[in-house]
Design a protein around this motif. Structure first.
Motif, PDB file in Angstrom:
ATOM      1  N   ASN A  26      10.851   5.859   5.176  1.00 15.94           N
ATOM      2  CA  ASN A  26      10.159   6.828   4.691  1.00 15.94           C
ATOM      3  C   ASN A  26      10.487   7.358   3.614  1.00 15.94           C
ATOM      4  O   ASN A  26       9.265   7.977   2.635  1.00 15.94           O
ATOM      5  CB  ASN A  26       9.192   7.915   6.142  1.00 15.94           C
ATOM      6  CG  ASN A  26       8.675   7.253   6.827  1.00 15.94           C
ATOM      7  OD1 ASN A  26       7.911   5.789   6.705  1.00 15.94           O
ATOM      8  ND2 ASN A  26       9.088   7.600   8.337  1.00 15.94           N
TER       9      ASN A  26
ATOM     10  N   HIS B 269       1.367  -1.721  -0.211  1.00 15.60           N
ATOM     11  CA  HIS B 269       0.368   0.562  -0.068  1.00 15.60           C
ATOM     12  C   HIS B 269       0.994   1.028   0.003  1.00 15.60           C
ATOM     13  O   HIS B 269       1.618   1.262   0.688  1.00 15.60           O
ATOM     14  CB  HIS B 269      -0.598   0.402   0.976  1.00 15.60           C
ATOM     15  CG  HIS B 269      -1.825   0.833   1.137  1.00 15.60           C
ATOM     16  ND1 HIS B 269      -1.688   1.973   0.875  1.00 15.60           N
ATOM     17  CD2 HIS B 269      -3.047   0.841   1.138  1.00 15.60           C
ATOM     18  CE1 HIS B 269      -2.802   2.836   0.901  1.00 15.60           C
ATOM     19  NE2 HIS B 269      -3.422   2.080   1.806  1.00 15.60           N
ATOM     20  N   PRO B 270       0.221   2.180  -1.002  1.00 18.09           N
ATOM     21  CA  PRO B 270       1.507   3.321  -0.867  1.00 18.09           C
ATOM     22  C   PRO B 270       1.724   3.978  -0.130  1.00 18.09           C
ATOM     23  O   PRO B 270       3.011   4.599  -0.038  1.00 18.09           O
ATOM     24  CB  PRO B 270       1.111   3.745  -2.438  1.00 18.09           C
ATOM     25  CG  PRO B 270      -0.145   3.124  -2.438  1.00 18.09           C
ATOM     26  CD  PRO B 270      -0.107   2.105  -1.593  1.00 18.09           C
ATOM     27  N   GLU B 271       0.653   4.489   0.697  1.00 14.92           N
ATOM     28  CA  GLU B 271       0.060   5.479   2.159  1.00 14.92           C
ATOM     29  C   GLU B 271       0.852   4.845   3.125  1.00 14.92           C
ATOM     30  O   GLU B 271       1.328   5.065   3.744  1.00 14.92           O
ATOM     31  CB  GLU B 271      -0.469   6.350   2.155  1.00 14.92           C
ATOM     32  CG  GLU B 271      -1.598   6.990   0.745  1.00 14.92           C
ATOM     33  CD  GLU B 271      -3.173   7.088   0.622  1.00 14.92           C
ATOM     34  OE1 GLU B 271      -3.082   7.089   2.073  1.00 14.92           O
ATOM     35  OE2 GLU B 271      -3.426   8.202  -0.107  1.00 14.92           O
ATOM     36  N   SER B 272       0.030   3.779   3.430  1.00 18.24           N
ATOM     37  CA  SER B 272       0.870   3.210   4.916  1.00 18.24           C
ATOM     38  C   SER B 272       2.320   1.620   4.766  1.00 18.24           C
ATOM     39  O   SER B 272       2.733   2.260   6.087  1.00 18.24           O
ATOM     40  CB  SER B 272      -0.802   2.353   5.516  1.00 18.24           C
ATOM     41  OG  SER B 272      -0.913   0.996   4.404  1.00 18.24           O
TER      42      SER B 272
ATOM     43  N   ILE C 276       7.348   6.366  -4.626  1.00 20.63           N
ATOM     44  CA  ILE C 276       5.981   6.948  -5.260  1.00 20.63           C
ATOM     45  C   ILE C 276       5.581   8.646  -5.520  1.00 20.63           C
ATOM     46  O   ILE C 276       5.089   8.275  -6.358  1.00 20.63           O
ATOM     47  CB  ILE C 276       5.114   7.541  -3.503  1.00 20.63           C
ATOM     48  CG1 ILE C 276       4.871   5.521  -2.496  1.00 20.63           C
ATOM     49  CG2 ILE C 276       3.460   7.937  -3.687  1.00 20.63           C
ATOM     50  CD1 ILE C 276       4.426   6.794  -0.691  1.00 20.63           C
TER      51      ILE C 276
ATOM     52  N   GLN D 103       8.804   7.750  -0.011  1.00 19.55           N
ATOM     53  CA  GLN D 103       7.989   9.055  -0.731  1.00 19.55           C
ATOM     54  C   GLN D 103       9.316   8.896  -2.157  1.00 19.55           C
ATOM     55  O   GLN D 103       8.795   9.592  -3.401  1.00 19.55           O
ATOM     56  CB  GLN D 103       8.752   9.932  -0.215  1.00 19.55           C
ATOM     57  CG  GLN D 103       7.748  10.533   1.435  1.00 19.55           C
ATOM     58  CD  GLN D 103       6.089  10.475   0.809  1.00 19.55           C
ATOM     59  OE1 GLN D 103       6.592  11.594  -0.044  1.00 19.55           O
ATOM     60  NE2 GLN D 103       5.653   9.615   1.515  1.00 19.55           N
TER      61      GLN D 103
END
Length: 596
Positions: free
Chosen positions: A321, A280-283, A328, A325
């Protein structure tokens, strides 16, 4: 809500009375006119929801007024007021398009009370009819209206366009063709007054408009059909059928393409021997993992799906993180990281990332390659070059120097006449020969360094084995037999431990015990300590003891020990207290040891 009325009568007193009674109901706001001419003047400037007109007026009667209004296409509700005995007027009014008529034989209160009640129903009905008409004609959805006998009554422009016809009679949606009929199970529901909804393929004759020809081609389309029974009288009796059609061809093709694409992805993903994860790209949550990933990391599929991708990384969260980023935002697609397996072992990995869409959700996929062996090979190449340089230095410098001395001693021995002096030179020559042999033995050991893959060593077993080899009759070698420490190192680790124990016995002089212990540091490294209770090492010698040919009979042992340990990133230092004993501390990186 109040409706706007236009009341027309040549008698102004009647207009005043009508306005008063009608506005008392709070349902109407009334404007009055005493002639047809004035009425048209008001109609051009204002909107009205209904017209109430007296029939008998001097200049133009109400019927003529009605016909003129209808001739302009105006469908506004129209009420005619007539006198007694005027049946022909009533018939003429209805034929001309009047919605209501009232005879002026009632009292004003009863007349306008009844008129208000009936007129409200007509206005609402007329407005609903107009709204339906506009929706019917303007809707992008194809709409048809069938009567209770199954005959097509109306078809809106969108429907005509869908079927590529100019006359509704050309539409044969529910003909004899078996692929265009209502499903049998739904036909039963329809007959009982229930709404039905289904999708079927139909074939449409479509003219080649692009080339402006009369050539027609058969085109297969997928049409969603919603049929709603309409009751015009009793609730259980169907009067008409309202049918709405939607062309789902593009949607069906998209669904088929997406399904085919996802099936191909699933087959490739599941059966691939490459390690693959869906993130999952956000979590950062692991959404899927293939069998290769489960096998590599040592977790079950369910375990991986309950984990965050960050758990596999050995790096700090800030760095993780930052990498996420970059992936993403597509700033970077290849990453070189370290991953921890379920066993605790750390492996070097190369990660390739990118985005795919699964079930309308954009997710990050990663393909992981283990490059541990590749990285070790690169490191081995560096070590090999370093070893070649070292061997070259030893061969060219050290051995040649000793060999020069050996030749000199032999030459002196050959020219001397004194037996004692000759014996002295021969002894020196023998020492030089032993030194050359020592250097050659070192080159043999150094040559073997790094030629074999690092292996996991059971420290208890190594200590026991080394203790048996060391001549230490009066020295106790102690270690925690309850712990099970396993270290990743070169196969020559046994030589390192033997060398440390042998040096302690040989040089410690008063050594009575040698102890092995370990503890974990806050940074994840492990400190493995081997110490004795001998005379210790002078502070000035603590760093120099790891150089070649330093100290009393140390030879190349500690230098070689440091080189062996460095292959898997293990650092060694001596940090004991002088006169209290030597203490060698080996710092083992996270991932290069296991505690079992």
């Amino acid at each position: 809500m109040s409706y706007s009325l236009l009341f027309v009568d040549d008698d102004k007193e009647i207009c005043t009375i009508a306005k008063s009674f009608l506005e008392k109901t709070d349902s109407f706001k009334v404007a009055t006119a005493d002639s047809v001419k004035e009425s048209f003047h008001l109609l051009k400037k204002n909107h009205y929801d209904a017209i109430i007109s007296d029939f008998n007026m001097p200049e133009e009667d109400g019927i003529s007024f009605l016909r003129e209004v209808r001739s302009e296409g105006n469908k506004i509700p129209f009420v005619i007021l007539t006198g007694m005995g005027k049946e022909e007027v009533i018939i003429n009014a209805l034929n001309s398009g009047a919605d209501l008529y009232f005879v002026k034989d009632e009292s004003p209160k009863e007349l306008f009370g009844l008129l208000s009640e009936k007129l409200l129903q007509v206005i609402k009905s007329k407005q609903a009819e107009i709204v339906f008409h506009e929706i019917f004609n303007q809707s992008p959805i194809a709409i048809l209206l069938y009567n209770s006998e199954g005959k097509l009554v109306q078809a809106n422009p969108a429907c005509m366009k869908m079927f590529n016809v100019s006359d509704k009679s050309e539409i044969d949606l529910f003909g004899n063709s078996t692929d265009q009929t209502i499903p049998m199970d739904m036909l039963t529901e329809l007959k009982t007054g229930e709404q039905i909804d289904y999708t079927i393929p139909i074939t449409i004759n479509r003219r080649d408009i692009k080339n402006d020809s009369e050539k027609y081609t058969l085109e297969k389309r997928f049409i969603n059909i919603l049929i709603t029974p309409i009751s015009l009288s009793y609730p259980d009796i169907t009067g008409e059928f309202l049918i709405q059609l939607q062309d789902l061809t593009e949607q069906k093709l998209s669904e088929f393409t997406l399904k085919t694409s996802e099936e191909r992805y699933r087959s490739f993903f599941v059966n691939s021997h490459s390690i693959m994860l869906i993130i999952h790209p956000e979590s950062g949550k692991i959404m899927d993992a293939n069998a290769a990933a489960c096998s590599y990391y040592g977790y079950t599929h369910d375990e991986l799906l309950n984990m965050n991708f960050s758990v596999l990384h050995t790096h700090e969260m800030d760095e993780f993180n930052h990498n996420m980023q970059q992936a993403i935002q597509k700033e970077k697609s290849i990453f070189y990281l370290e991953h921890r397996l379920s066993s605790g072992e750390i492996r070097d990995v190369e990660i390739h990332s990118g985005f795919i869409t699964i079930e309308n959700q954009k997710v990050l996929y990663v393909i992981i390659h283990d490059i541990t062996e590749k990285k070790r090979s690169e490191e081995a190449l560096i070590i090999a070059n370093k070893k070649l340089n070292m061997l070259s230095s030893i061969t060219r410098h050290d051995i040649l120097n000793v060999l020069t001395a050996l030749i000199g001693y032999l030459e002196f021995a050959g020219t001397e006449t004194s037996i004692e002096e000759t014996r002295g030179f021969i002894l020196k020559a023998q020492m030089a020969s032993r030194s050359i042999r020592h250097h050659i033995e070192f080159t043999r050991d150094y040559q073997d360094l790094g030629t074999k893959e690092p292996v996991w060593h059971d420290i208890r077993a190594i200590l026991k084995s080394s203790a048996n080899l060391v001549n230490a009759k009066h020295v106790n070698i102690l270690f925690d037999d309850s712990t099970h420490l396993v270290v990743l190192a070169d196969p020559l680790l046994l030589k390192v431990i033997y060398n440390l124990l042998e040096n302690a016995v040989r040089h410690g002089k008063k050594v009575t015990k040698i102890t092995s212990s370990w503890h974990k540091g806050e940074d994840g490294t492990l400190k493995w300590i081997i110490e004795d209770d001998g005379i210790g090492i002078p502070h000035s010698q603590k760093t120099r003891i790891f150089a070649r040919e330093v100290g009393s009979n140390t030879g190349l042992g500690l230098f070689l020990a440091r080189e062996i340990l460095a292959i898997t990133g293990i650092a060694i230092e001596e940090n004991g207290d002088e006169e209290k004993g030597a203490r060698f501390t080996m710092t083992i990186p996270d991932g290069k040891y296991r505690i079992e």
